[in-house]
Design a protein around this motif. Structure first.
Motif, PDB file in Angstrom:
ATOM      1  N   ASP A  30       0.855  -1.176   0.000  1.00 42.00           N
ATOM      2  CA  ASP A  30       0.000   0.000   0.000  1.00 42.00           C
ATOM      3  C   ASP A  30       0.897   1.234   0.000  1.00 42.00           C
ATOM      4  N   PRO A  31       1.098   1.858  -1.174  1.00 44.14           N
ATOM      5  CA  PRO A  31       2.010   3.001  -1.247  1.00 44.14           C
ATOM      6  C   PRO A  31       1.555   4.201  -0.416  1.00 44.14           C
ATOM      7  N   SER A  32       0.294   4.226  -0.003  1.00 44.23           N
ATOM      8  CA  SER A  32      -0.174   5.356   0.797  1.00 44.23           C
ATOM      9  C   SER A  32       0.152   5.192   2.278  1.00 44.23           C
ATOM     10  N   LYS A  33       0.596   4.000   2.675  1.00 48.06           N
ATOM     11  CA  LYS A  33       0.983   3.767   4.072  1.00 48.06           C
ATOM     12  C   LYS A  33       2.234   4.561   4.404  1.00 48.06           C
ATOM     13  N   ILE A  34       2.345   4.929   5.685  1.00 48.75           N
ATOM     14  CA  ILE A  34       3.550   5.606   6.140  1.00 48.75           C
ATOM     15  C   ILE A  34       4.548   4.524   6.544  1.00 48.75           C
ATOM     16  N   ALA A  35       5.070   3.855   5.529  1.00 52.46           N
ATOM     17  CA  ALA A  35       6.076   2.799   5.714  1.00 52.46           C
ATOM     18  C   ALA A  35       6.776   2.618   4.381  1.00 52.46           C
ATOM     19  N   TYR A  36       8.042   2.238   4.453  1.00 49.99           N
ATOM     20  CA  TYR A  36       8.775   1.988   3.221  1.00 49.99           C
ATOM     21  C   TYR A  36       8.171   0.787   2.502  1.00 49.99           C
ATOM     22  N   VAL A  37       8.123   0.862   1.184  1.00 54.10           N
ATOM     23  CA  VAL A  37       7.560  -0.222   0.376  1.00 54.10           C
ATOM     24  C   VAL A  37       8.354  -1.507   0.582  1.00 54.10           C
ATOM     25  N   TYR A  38       9.694  -1.410   0.656  1.00 49.75           N
ATOM     26  CA  TYR A  38      10.497  -2.620   0.839  1.00 49.75           C
ATOM     27  C   TYR A  38      10.194  -3.283   2.191  1.00 49.75           C
ATOM     28  N   MET A  39       9.874  -2.472   3.218  1.00 42.38           N
ATOM     29  CA  MET A  39       9.536  -3.049   4.520  1.00 42.38           C
ATOM     30  C   MET A  39       8.182  -3.750   4.457  1.00 42.38           C
ATOM     31  N   GLN A  40       7.226  -3.177   3.736  1.00 41.35           N
ATOM     32  CA  GLN A  40       5.926  -3.831   3.567  1.00 41.35           C
ATOM     33  C   GLN A  40       6.109  -5.177   2.870  1.00 41.35           C
ATOM     34  N   MET A  41       6.943  -5.188   1.859  1.00 41.82           N
ATOM     35  CA  MET A  41       7.206  -6.413   1.108  1.00 41.82           C
ATOM     36  C   MET A  41       7.904  -7.437   2.000  1.00 41.82           C
ATOM     37  N   GLN A  46       5.955  -9.659  -9.286  1.00 45.26           N
ATOM     38  CA  GLN A  46       4.820 -10.201  -8.545  1.00 45.26           C
ATOM     39  C   GLN A  46       4.234  -9.183  -7.571  1.00 45.26           C
ATOM     40  N   TYR A  47       5.090  -8.360  -6.982  1.00 37.91           N
ATOM     41  CA  TYR A  47       4.624  -7.369  -6.012  1.00 37.91           C
ATOM     42  C   TYR A  47       4.363  -6.007  -6.641  1.00 37.91           C
ATOM     43  N   GLY A  48       4.706  -5.852  -7.913  1.00 39.46           N
ATOM     44  CA  GLY A  48       4.468  -4.572  -8.590  1.00 39.46           C
ATOM     45  C   GLY A  48       5.379  -3.462  -8.104  1.00 39.46           C
ATOM     46  N   VAL A  49       6.653  -3.804  -7.843  1.00 45.97           N
ATOM     47  CA  VAL A  49       7.622  -2.820  -7.366  1.00 45.97           C
ATOM     48  C   VAL A  49       8.854  -2.860  -8.261  1.00 45.97           C
ATOM     49  N   ALA A  50       9.748  -1.908  -8.070  1.00 48.88           N
ATOM     50  CA  ALA A  50      11.008  -1.893  -8.811  1.00 48.88           C
ATOM     51  C   ALA A  50      11.909  -3.024  -8.318  1.00 48.88           C
ATOM     52  N   HIS A  51      12.791  -3.512  -9.191  1.00 46.69           N
ATOM     53  CA  HIS A  51      13.639  -4.636  -8.778  1.00 46.69           C
ATOM     54  C   HIS A  51      14.591  -4.254  -7.649  1.00 46.69           C
ATOM     55  N   THR A  61      13.782  -2.349  -5.201  1.00 48.25           N
ATOM     56  CA  THR A  61      12.955  -2.451  -3.999  1.00 48.25           C
ATOM     57  C   THR A  61      12.906  -3.902  -3.535  1.00 48.25           C
ATOM     58  N   ALA A  62      12.762  -4.811  -4.474  1.00 47.33           N
ATOM     59  CA  ALA A  62      12.769  -6.241  -4.140  1.00 47.33           C
ATOM     60  C   ALA A  62      14.126  -6.644  -3.572  1.00 47.33           C
ATOM     61  N   ARG A  63      15.198  -6.093  -4.118  1.00 44.31           N
ATOM     62  CA  ARG A  63      16.541  -6.384  -3.606  1.00 44.31           C
ATOM     63  C   ARG A  63      16.676  -5.908  -2.164  1.00 44.31           C
ATOM     64  N   ARG A  64      16.157  -4.715  -1.875  1.00 46.62           N
ATOM     65  CA  ARG A  64      16.236  -4.176  -0.504  1.00 46.62           C
ATOM     66  C   ARG A  64      15.387  -5.014   0.452  1.00 46.62           C
ATOM     67  N   ALA A  65      14.228  -5.492  -0.011  1.00 43.61           N
ATOM     68  CA  ALA A  65      13.380  -6.354   0.822  1.00 43.61           C
ATOM     69  C   ALA A  65      14.093  -7.665   1.131  1.00 43.61           C
ATOM     70  N   THR A  66      14.780  -8.226   0.135  1.00 39.80           N
ATOM     71  CA  THR A  66      15.534  -9.459   0.337  1.00 39.80           C
ATOM     72  C   THR A  66      16.657  -9.227   1.341  1.00 39.80           C
ATOM     73  N   ARG A  67      17.330  -8.097   1.237  1.00 38.74           N
ATOM     74  CA  ARG A  67      18.394  -7.777   2.195  1.00 38.74           C
ATOM     75  C   ARG A  67      17.829  -7.653   3.605  1.00 38.74           C
ATOM     76  N   GLU A  68      16.664  -7.030   3.732  1.00 35.62           N
ATOM     77  CA  GLU A  68      16.008  -6.902   5.039  1.00 35.62           C
ATOM     78  C   GLU A  68      15.701  -8.279   5.628  1.00 35.62           C
ATOM     79  N   LEU A  69      15.202  -9.188   4.805  1.00 36.16           N
ATOM     80  CA  LEU A  69      14.904 -10.551   5.270  1.00 36.16           C
ATOM     81  C   LEU A  69      16.183 -11.275   5.695  1.00 36.16           C
ATOM     82  N   ARG A  70      17.281 -11.040   4.973  1.00 34.66           N
ATOM     83  CA  ARG A  70      18.577 -11.635   5.367  1.00 34.66           C
ATOM     84  C   ARG A  70      19.020 -11.090   6.712  1.00 34.66           C
TER      85      ARG A  70
END
Length: 95
Positions: free
Chosen positions: A11-22, A50-55, A57-66
Motif C-alpha cells: 500500500d504506497p499510501s501507508k507511512i512505511a517503506y515499500v520494501y519493509m511492507q514487502m 509479482q509485487y508490482g515494485v522496482a527490482h 525495492t525487491a533487492r532491498r526487501a531481500t536484504r532486510e529478510l537476510r
C-alpha cells in the motif's frame, strides 16, 4: 510466489517503506508456514514483478529478510528460507 490475495499487499499510501511492507509480507508467509525452510524464493526481478515494485525495492526487501535471519542467499544459487537455529548443546527446551 504470489501475494496471498488477488490484491497486492503493498500500500504506497501507508507511512512505511515499500520494501519493509514487502519484507513484512514475506516474513508473515514464512511464519505461517506458507514458505517452508529450504524453499527457494523467486529471483529479485520476479519478486518485483509479482509485487508490482522496482527490482531494487525487491533487492532491498531481500536484504532486510537476510538481516532478520529469515532467508539466506547463496551466490549463483538463489535465496532460500532459512532453517530455524539449532538449540545449543546442553540447553534445555523452554516450556
Amino acid at each position: 510466489m504470489t501475494p496471498a490475495s488477488d490484491e497486492s499487499p503493498i500500500d504506497p499510501s501507508k507511512i512505511a517503506y515499500v520494501y519493509m511492507q514487502m519484507a513484512d509480507h514475506i516474513a508473515e508467509r514464512i511464519s505461517k508456514g506458507e514458505l517452508r525452510p529450504g524453499a527457494r524464493l523467486p529471483g529479485e526481478r520476479d519478486l518485483a514483478a509479482q509485487y508490482g515494485v522496482a527490482h531494487l525495492t525487491a533487492r532491498r526487501a531481500t536484504r532486510e529478510l537476510r538481516e532478520r535471519g529469515l532467508v539466506v542467499t547463496l551466490p549463483a544459487k538463489g535465496t532460500f528460507v532459512a532453517y530455524p537455529p539449532e538449540p545449543e548443546a546442553g540447553s534445555t527446551p523452554e516450556q
